[in-house]
Write an enzyme that holds these catalytic residues in place. Structure first.
Site, PDB file in Angstrom:
ATOM      1  N   CYS A 196       0.798  -1.230   0.000  1.00  0.00           N
ATOM      2  CA  CYS A 196       0.000   0.000   0.000  1.00  0.00           C
ATOM      3  C   CYS A 196       0.831   1.282   0.000  1.00  0.00           C
ATOM      4  CB  CYS A 196      -0.929  -0.002   1.203  1.00  0.00           C
ATOM      5  SG  CYS A 196      -1.729  -1.584   1.473  1.00  0.00           S
TER       6      CYS A 196
ATOM      7  N   HIS B 196      -3.687   7.140   6.504  1.00  0.00           N
ATOM      8  CA  HIS B 196      -3.827   5.903   5.737  1.00  0.00           C
ATOM      9  C   HIS B 196      -5.226   5.330   5.949  1.00  0.00           C
ATOM     10  CE1 HIS B 196      -2.390   2.630   3.343  1.00  0.00           C
ATOM     11  NE2 HIS B 196      -2.601   1.737   4.306  1.00  0.00           N
TER      12      HIS B 196
ATOM     13  N   HIS C 116      -9.789   1.470  -0.794  1.00  0.00           N
ATOM     14  CA  HIS C 116      -8.335   1.311  -0.664  1.00  0.00           C
ATOM     15  C   HIS C 116      -7.809   0.880  -2.027  1.00  0.00           C
ATOM     16  CE1 HIS C 116      -4.404   0.506   0.510  1.00  0.00           C
ATOM     17  NE2 HIS C 116      -4.596  -0.192   1.628  1.00  0.00           N
TER      18      HIS C 116
END
Length: 396
Positions: A161, A291, A325
């Protein structure tokens, strides 16, 4: 570090193509998540799917690179005059002096999945899928390099990520060391079976739209996106750009394959490095793009980190509820959101979230706000403890 200017930037995700669509969604707190309709047997979850990817037809010189990931990259590169900005830089510096650093966690694996469903009697890919370069992690970078007509150093970064956040750090080093005069950075990741079922096997996927930092959060919503930026040394006069990369920090805590360090040690080290390179104290940061995946552990660790390091007046939010995401593209999309916050004085809220977990501080905001954003911090914390924080700011 010496700042780098952001000469052009763009992002395409579930809320639309380009910066205007993204800024409008952020201002209106409009989510692009929808019930999962991906694949022959869709999982009962919500996704951030980009409209129009299936309709893209790459021009003949690029047809050999055709796959879902590269189609999305094509859409992203055509937005906001980005291709034209790179062409101007190519004219200025020369094709060999522009680096390309892209992040992706899946590359074209969706195309490889498709090829395996069509094996012939000898167990081989069908003829149209015998394109070895497409079935590699570097497919995206090779495609983008040909499309943009640049030939400088080319890197693919795949650190889960944090992939397309770490591209800024790599670009800064290439330019500082004299290996390039400018760099195209960014990334793209698309939905595929491996992503959806893989995250589901880890019990991380929510059956409802994700709710970052909510007391009743149930997991992540997966999405897809493409984003890009052109970075170069700070110019003077008419070539000067008002947005700068001021600092970056990287850390690998290697605590667990898919769970962050319980005290957020790697994340905090990355944050500290970014602030140190920017020459800023935590109090200087006006907006934090967290995040904030809506998973139990990620939000717990990051929420505590922001609460203990930043004053209550700092506006922090997770934007995962807008587009999901987006995996290896998360870093660049959220860097673009941070740049929009500085450029337009718009600090997004945290959509879908109703009741903040009691363990989090007042920094996390549910509603968008307007005001001057001088400095913005963007956090990207990936699997395996691959952490990266970026600091952006206005030109002095």
């Amino acid at each position: 570090m010496s700042p780098l200017q952001i000469s052009a930037y763009t992002a395409t995700c579930a809320v639309g193509v380009g910066k205007e669509a993204l800024a409008d969604a952020l201002a209106q707190s409009r989510s692009g998540l929808r019930a999962n309709d991906f694949g022959d047997a869709p999982l009962p979850t919500w996704i951030g799917r980009v409209e129009g990817v299936e309709d893209v037809r790459l021009p003949e010189p690029l047809a050999q690179w055709d796959c879902r990931n590269n189609r999305l990259a094509w859409m992203g590169l055509q937005a906001d005059g980005f291709v034209e900005a790179v062409a101007a830089a190519r004219e200025k510096y020369g094709a060999s002096r522009i680096a390309l650093v892209l992040g992706t966690s899946t590359a074209s694996i969706g195309e490889t999945e498709l090829a395996y469903t069509r094996l012939d009697a000898q167990g081989m890919f069908p003829p149209e899928q015998r394109r070895a370069a497409v079935h590699t992690p570097h497919s995206l970078a090779m495609f983008a390099q040909q499309l943009l007509g640049i030939s400088g150093p080319s890197e693919t970064i795949s650190t889960a990520c944090s992939s397309s956040a770490k591209v800024f750090a790599s670009a800064e080093r290439l330019i500082r060391l004299g290996l390039a005069d400018a760099a195209v950075v960014g990334g793209a990741d698309t939905l595929c079976g491996s992503v959806l079922f893989g995250f589901n096997s880890l019990e991380l996927v929510s059956s409802e739209p994700c709710r970052p930092f909510d007391a009743a959060r149930k997991g992540i919503s997966l999405g897809e996106a493409a984003g890009f930026a052109l970075v170069e040394r700070v110019q003077t006069g008419t070539d000067a750009a008002p947005l700068h990369l001021l600092g970056y920090g990287e850390a690998s805590d290697a605590h667990h394959m898919s769970t962050p360090h319980p005290e957020g040690l790697g994340a905090e080290r990355a944050l500290d490095e970014a602030l140190a390179r920017a020459g800023l104290a935590p109090e200087a940061i006006d907006y934090i793009n967290m995040h904030g995946t809506a998973s139990q552990k990620n939000d717990e660790v990051e929420g505590a980190l922001v609460a203990r390091r930043f004053p209550a007046r700092t506006h922090a939010s997770s934007t995962k509820g807008f587009m999901g995401h987006t995996l290896g593209a998360a870093g660049i999309v959220e860097a673009v959101i941070s740049l929009l916050a500085i450029e337009r004085g718009l600090m997004p809220g945290t959509v879908n979230t109703h009741t903040l977990d009691e363990g989090f501080g007042p920094q996390i905001r549910l509603e968008p706000a307007r005001g001057e954003v001088r400095y913005a911090l963007s956090n990207s914390f990936g699997f395996g403890g691959n952490n990266c924080s970026l600091v952006f700011g206005k030109a002095a």
